[in-house]
Design an enzyme around this catalytic site. Structure first.
Site, mmCIF file in Angstrom:
data_model
loop_
_atom_site.group_PDB
_atom_site.id
_atom_site.type_symbol
_atom_site.label_atom_id
_atom_site.label_comp_id
_atom_site.label_asym_id
_atom_site.label_seq_id
_atom_site.Cartn_x
_atom_site.Cartn_y
_atom_site.Cartn_z
ATOM 1 N NE ARG A 169 -2.424 -2.897 3.150
ATOM 2 C CZ ARG A 169 -1.687 -3.836 3.323
ATOM 3 N NH1 ARG A 169 -0.231 -3.621 3.529
ATOM 4 N NH2 ARG A 169 -2.023 -5.133 3.612
ATOM 5 C CE LYS A 211 -14.431 -2.969 3.141
ATOM 6 N NZ LYS A 211 -13.184 -3.138 4.133
ATOM 7 N N PRO A 228 -20.235 0.004 2.712
ATOM 8 C CG PRO A 228 -18.558 1.044 3.929
ATOM 9 C CD PRO A 228 -20.146 1.037 3.945
ATOM 10 C CG ASP A 230 -16.331 -6.269 5.268
ATOM 11 O OD1 ASP A 230 -17.507 -6.843 5.262
ATOM 12 O OD2 ASP A 230 -16.015 -5.899 6.460
#
Length: 272
Positions: A169, A211, A228, A230
């Site tokens: 990331r 997301k 969102p 998940d």
């Protein structure tokens, strides 16, 4: 002598908020006691009897910043009116999560924290966020640091960012910081954008998928209809709603209901 302000606030649970996955700089420091950092502000909260809370700030700071931050002027019962009485699963989830609030957080901070949250457990996210703050943010008191500004993060090397535990990331965070520092992400203008335009703009950023965009919209722009999804929310949809979460669309307040569900599934499925 420390400043403090005591307020009676029904339907407010710092405990639930701290573990809700929407903020990563709030922690339990004792029985009924929490501290948190938002942008460059530090706060302690202590729960007292009779729905009273002691805030470690002046009344003026509470009224001008923290009341807004915790979204305390809204009656959350208005958000659950669309839930069917015979939807027993959601009714139970509301009971489990009652006292949660959708915080009004800084969009820049939400962009970075949710970029680095991908495929990462909450304790590890918190550790990475604190490492970023300690290495690049301004000190605000002993051992406490403000969230870094775009320029502060943009000036960091890739190796220095990676050392904060960002993994793959790192490049996402680096690119976002460079763009934000150059004024290429119109955070203020996006406040008034439509949901579709806001989502489109966020998803055009490197590393932002559906997301992450939904999390930023819900927790950074207070778009309460955004849900969102998940693996845990999909499991709830599959187990209880024939594969699709029913509370979506305009004025669904699905994002609020999703937070109640998130609290409930921590007990139901015990996700980590």
């Amino acid at each position: 002598m420390h400043n403090s302000y005591i307020a009676r606030i029904p339907d407010f649970s710092p405990a639930l908020i701290a573990d809700s996955g929407q903020c990563f700089r709030m922690r339990r420091i004792g029985e009924g006691a929490y501290d948190l950092i938002a942008q460059n502000r530090f706060l302690t909260i202590r729960q007292l009897p009779n729905e009273q809370f002691e805030f470690g700030c002046t009344e003026q700071e509470f009224e001008t910043f923290w009341r807004i931050y915790f979204d305390l002027d809204v009656d959350y019962s208005s958000y659950i009116q669309g839930v069917l009485k015979d939807d027993h699963y959601m009714q139970d989830a509301i009971k489990a999560g009652w006292g949660l609030k959708i915080l009004r957080q800084d969009p820049w901070e939400m962009l970075i924290t949710f970029l680095l949250s991908q495929r990462k457990a909450i304790p590890l996210i918190k550790r990475s966020v604190e490492a970023l703050c300690e290495n690049f943010g301004d000190p605000i008191r002993d051992g406490m640091y403000a969230f870094p500004t775009p320029k502060q993060l943009a000036s960091a090397s890739e190796d220095a960012l990676a050392a904060c535990g960002l993994g793959y990331r790192t490049k996402y965070v680096m690119k976002a910081a460079q763009m934000a520092a150059a004024g290429e992400i119109p955070f203020e203008m996006l406040i008034n954008a439509s949901d579709d335009d806001l989502k489109r703009t966020l998803m055009s950023l490197y590393g932002v998928g559906i997301k992450v965009a939904s999390c930023i919209m819900l927790f950074g722009y207070h778009r309460l209809d955004l849900v969102p999804v998940d693996v845990w929310m999909q499991r709830v949809a599959d187990d209880h709603y024939d594969g699709k979460f029913p509370y979506t669309g305009t004025n669904s307040y699905g994002g609020v209901l999703q937070q109640y569900v998130f609290e409930y599934i921590r007990k139901e499925y015990n996700p980590t």
